[in-house]
Design a protein around this motif. Sequence first.
Motif, PDB file in Angstrom:
ATOM      1  N   ARG A 243       0.843  -1.184   0.005  1.00  0.00           N
ATOM      2  CA  ARG A 243      -0.142   0.017   0.071  1.00  0.00           C
ATOM      3  C   ARG A 243       0.965   1.136  -0.022  1.00  0.00           C
ATOM      4  O   ARG A 243       1.543   1.237   0.790  1.00  0.00           O
ATOM      5  CB  ARG A 243      -0.804  -0.151   1.408  1.00  0.00           C
TER       6      ARG A 243
ATOM      7  N   SER B 180       0.465   5.589  -0.594  1.00  0.00           N
ATOM      8  CA  SER B 180      -0.235   6.900  -0.481  1.00  0.00           C
ATOM      9  C   SER B 180       0.288   8.039  -0.876  1.00  0.00           C
ATOM     10  O   SER B 180       1.639   8.227  -0.734  1.00  0.00           O
ATOM     11  CB  SER B 180      -0.955   7.073   0.750  1.00  0.00           C
TER      12      SER B 180
ATOM     13  N   TRP C  63      -3.220   0.219  -4.014  1.00  0.00           N
ATOM     14  CA  TRP C  63      -3.153  -0.853  -3.615  1.00  0.00           C
ATOM     15  C   TRP C  63      -2.486  -1.979  -4.393  1.00  0.00           C
ATOM     16  O   TRP C  63      -2.616  -2.044  -5.732  1.00  0.00           O
ATOM     17  CB  TRP C  63      -4.270  -1.513  -3.273  1.00  0.00           C
TER      18      TRP C  63
END
Length: 115
Positions: free
Chosen positions: A96, A98, A105
């Motif tokens: 994961r 960000s 993902w």
Amino acid sequence: QVQLVESGGGLVQAGGSLRLSCAASGSNLSFNSMGWYRQAPGKQRELVADRTSGGTTNYADSVKGRFTISRDNAKNTVSLQMNSLQPEDTAVYYCRVSFYARVYWGKGTLVTVSS
């Protein structure tokens, strides 16, 4: 679009080790967070380890002292060294990453630890 490719999963005996790797491609983003989650059969997906761009590292209590997360920002990769594996670690492990409000993902890699 960001693509995440995980590798390193497999079948190991209890007490063994595995190293998972995740490579991010398709973007020039500098990710705020890169890490690993896992989902065991019948369980919710949970954080395993996460490392921020600022250097903050978080580990699940169940893996502290056994797992080590590392980032290579130049290569946009994140790895998870897993030692002293236990049957309870059996799960699909997901990379994961960000970038502010955007979350990406991987498709997951299966880790199976036999007794």
